[in-house]
Structure formats: C-alpha cells, structure tokens
Design a protein around this motif. Structure first.
Motif, mmCIF file in Angstrom:
data_model
loop_
_atom_site.group_PDB
_atom_site.id
_atom_site.type_symbol
_atom_site.label_atom_id
_atom_site.label_comp_id
_atom_site.label_asym_id
_atom_site.label_seq_id
_atom_site.Cartn_x
_atom_site.Cartn_y
_atom_site.Cartn_z
ATOM 1 N N SER A 165 -7.622 -0.483 -0.096
ATOM 2 C CA SER A 165 -8.563 -1.241 -0.640
ATOM 3 C C SER A 165 -8.009 -2.158 -1.861
ATOM 4 N N LYS A 166 -6.966 -1.314 -2.495
ATOM 5 C CA LYS A 166 -6.509 -2.174 -3.727
ATOM 6 C C LYS A 166 -5.627 -3.617 -3.135
ATOM 7 N N VAL A 167 -5.003 -3.286 -2.083
ATOM 8 C CA VAL A 167 -4.159 -4.514 -1.488
ATOM 9 C C VAL A 167 -5.082 -5.218 -0.591
ATOM 10 N N ASP A 168 -6.344 -5.106 -0.359
ATOM 11 C CA ASP A 168 -7.192 -5.824 0.593
ATOM 12 C C ASP A 168 -6.575 -5.940 2.201
ATOM 13 N N LEU A 169 -6.342 -4.686 2.557
ATOM 14 C CA LEU A 169 -6.004 -4.637 4.046
ATOM 15 C C LEU A 169 -6.881 -3.639 4.655
ATOM 16 N N SER A 170 -7.051 -3.669 6.180
ATOM 17 C CA SER A 170 -7.806 -2.789 6.864
ATOM 18 C C SER A 170 -6.881 -1.607 7.070
ATOM 19 N N ARG A 171 -7.600 -0.394 7.196
ATOM 20 C CA ARG A 171 -7.219 0.769 7.569
ATOM 21 C C ARG A 171 -6.299 0.947 8.796
ATOM 22 N N SER A 172 -6.951 0.139 9.771
ATOM 23 C CA SER A 172 -6.535 0.055 11.097
ATOM 24 C C SER A 172 -4.963 -0.782 11.052
ATOM 25 N N ALA A 173 -4.918 -1.837 10.287
ATOM 26 C CA ALA A 173 -3.630 -2.442 10.157
ATOM 27 C C ALA A 173 -2.530 -1.623 9.238
ATOM 28 N N PHE A 174 -3.044 -0.946 8.432
ATOM 29 C CA PHE A 174 -2.071 -0.011 7.649
ATOM 30 C C PHE A 174 -1.415 1.053 8.798
ATOM 31 N N TYR A 175 -2.627 1.661 9.437
ATOM 32 C CA TYR A 175 -1.893 2.531 10.348
ATOM 33 C C TYR A 175 -1.214 2.179 11.840
ATOM 34 N N LYS A 176 -1.574 0.863 11.722
ATOM 35 C CA LYS A 176 -0.567 0.041 12.918
ATOM 36 C C LYS A 176 0.836 -0.088 12.373
ATOM 37 N N TYR A 177 1.142 -0.501 11.017
ATOM 38 C CA TYR A 177 2.397 -0.934 10.646
ATOM 39 C C TYR A 177 3.025 0.045 9.739
ATOM 40 N N ARG A 178 2.355 1.364 9.297
ATOM 41 C CA ARG A 178 3.051 1.985 8.452
ATOM 42 C C ARG A 178 4.254 2.848 8.769
ATOM 43 N N ASP A 179 4.595 2.999 9.937
ATOM 44 C CA ASP A 179 5.839 3.695 10.482
ATOM 45 C C ASP A 179 6.497 2.567 10.755
ATOM 46 N N THR A 180 6.480 1.425 10.661
ATOM 47 C CA THR A 180 7.252 0.350 11.356
ATOM 48 C C THR A 180 7.750 -0.625 10.239
ATOM 49 N N ALA A 202 0.775 -1.077 -0.110
ATOM 50 C CA ALA A 202 -0.363 0.038 0.048
ATOM 51 C C ALA A 202 0.858 1.319 -0.073
ATOM 52 N N LYS A 203 1.993 1.223 0.914
ATOM 53 C CA LYS A 203 2.858 2.492 0.723
ATOM 54 C C LYS A 203 3.467 2.678 -0.533
ATOM 55 N N ASP A 204 3.955 1.536 -1.212
ATOM 56 C CA ASP A 204 4.377 1.687 -2.576
ATOM 57 C C ASP A 204 3.539 2.247 -3.514
ATOM 58 N N LEU A 205 2.007 1.773 -3.448
ATOM 59 C CA LEU A 205 1.074 2.294 -4.275
ATOM 60 C C LEU A 205 0.955 3.953 -4.094
ATOM 61 N N LEU A 206 1.046 4.230 -2.950
ATOM 62 C CA LEU A 206 0.963 5.585 -2.712
ATOM 63 C C LEU A 206 2.220 6.515 -3.159
ATOM 64 N N GLU A 207 3.559 5.883 -2.785
ATOM 65 C CA GLU A 207 4.516 6.675 -3.294
ATOM 66 C C GLU A 207 4.740 6.777 -4.746
ATOM 67 N N ARG A 208 4.050 5.646 -5.486
ATOM 68 C CA ARG A 208 4.359 5.753 -7.175
ATOM 69 C C ARG A 208 3.110 6.483 -7.683
ATOM 70 N N GLY A 209 2.245 6.967 -6.853
ATOM 71 C CA GLY A 209 0.882 7.511 -7.640
ATOM 72 C C GLY A 209 0.029 6.805 -7.988
ATOM 73 N N LYS A 210 -0.096 5.246 -7.700
ATOM 74 C CA LYS A 210 -1.092 4.410 -8.188
ATOM 75 C C LYS A 210 -2.286 4.372 -7.346
ATOM 76 N N ALA A 211 -2.106 5.099 -6.367
ATOM 77 C CA ALA A 211 -3.340 4.976 -5.174
ATOM 78 C C ALA A 211 -3.563 6.519 -5.022
ATOM 79 N N GLU A 212 -4.590 7.114 -4.645
ATOM 80 C CA GLU A 212 -4.941 8.382 -4.497
ATOM 81 C C GLU A 212 -5.246 8.716 -3.180
ATOM 82 N N SER A 213 -5.439 7.686 -2.345
ATOM 83 C CA SER A 213 -5.632 8.188 -0.720
ATOM 84 C C SER A 213 -5.211 6.710 0.014
#
Length: 149
Positions: free
Chosen positions: A43-58, A26-37
């Motif tokens: 949604s594209k990688v089938d991950l919950s927002r809470s899991a993303f926020y839990k791991y995004r900085d780790t 998901a971070k890669d999609l955001l960095e490459r502009g392949k996801a708008e938010s």
C-alpha cells in the motif's frame, strides 16, 4: 530447478519494470520495520499484492545480494604517489576486508587495479562505498566485476 541451478544477472535500475522496483521498495520497508505487513508495504509503495508475490523471490537490491559476500571491483587510476593507499583507506573505512589486490604496471600515467573485497563488515550500503570511491580525484573509473559467495 532450484536457485543454485538458475542464472542470475546484475541489471541497472532504469531497465527494471515499475512493479519490480516497487517490490524491492516494499521488501526494504518490511526488512527495516517501516511496514507492519505485506499489505501495509504494498500500500505504501502503490503496488498490488499479486505483483509483490510475483517478484518477491526474484528481484533483490544489489546491497542485499552483496552483503556477506565477496565483490570484485576494477579501477582505472591515475598513477600518482599514494593513490593505492588512499583507495585502500576508503575501503577500510567502509568496513570491507581486502582479500586480493592486483595492480598492473602503470603505463602512460594510468594503472589498473582489481580488488576482491569481503563485504561482510560493510558499515553502509555498497552503493555508498562505490560513490565514495568514484569521488576520489585520481579514480577515473570504477566497475563491479562480479559478486560471489
């Protein structure tokens, strides 16, 4: 405790949880502009927002961590004429700058070489460089010894 006081580890992908792998995707999609938010990316990688926020900085892709940094590589090479030159040509073609070279005296037809590289100019992914180095017929082993600033 800030990030400078925390310990970091390099781990193989197969030991990461699915949520961690999907967070990196998901971070890669955001960095490459392949996801708008973030919502679009998770949604594209089938991950919950809470899991993303839990791991995004780790969790970070190795290529992200190694950009603009120094990486040390260890090689076990066959002792043939021109091997070091060919190895360095692959490194140069990748855009890396060689900072140090240490080569042992060849014994029983084998030599060990350690390279410290500045990867700031790396043209592709660090994994592409490692793959290209492993494809060289005289390279028996390539290991990442470490990365640093």
């Amino acid at each position: 405790m800030d990030n400078f006081e925390k310990k970091f580890y390099l781990v193989r992908e197969d030991v990461l949880s699915e949520a961690m792998k999907k967070t990196i995707e998901a971070k890669d999609l955001l960095e490459r502009g392949k996801a708008e938010s973030i919502g679009d990316a998770v949604s594209k990688v089938d991950l919950s927002r809470s899991a993303f926020y839990k791991y995004r900085d780790t969790v970070f892709a190795f290529s992200t961590v190694s950009k603009e940094r120094i990486i040390s590589l260890f090689f076990h090479l066959e002792d043939r004429s021109g091997t070091l030159s060919k190895l360095l040509a692959v490194v140069a073609a990748s855009g890396c700058n060689v900072l140090t070279i240490h080569q042992t005296i060849p014994l029983q037809g084998r030599a060990n070489v350690t390279l410290s590289l500045n990867t700031a100019g790396l043209k592709n992914d660090i994994n592409d460089l490692l793959s290209n180095l492993r494809k060289l017929e005289f390279v028996e082993k390539v290991e990442v010894l470490g990365t640093g600033a």
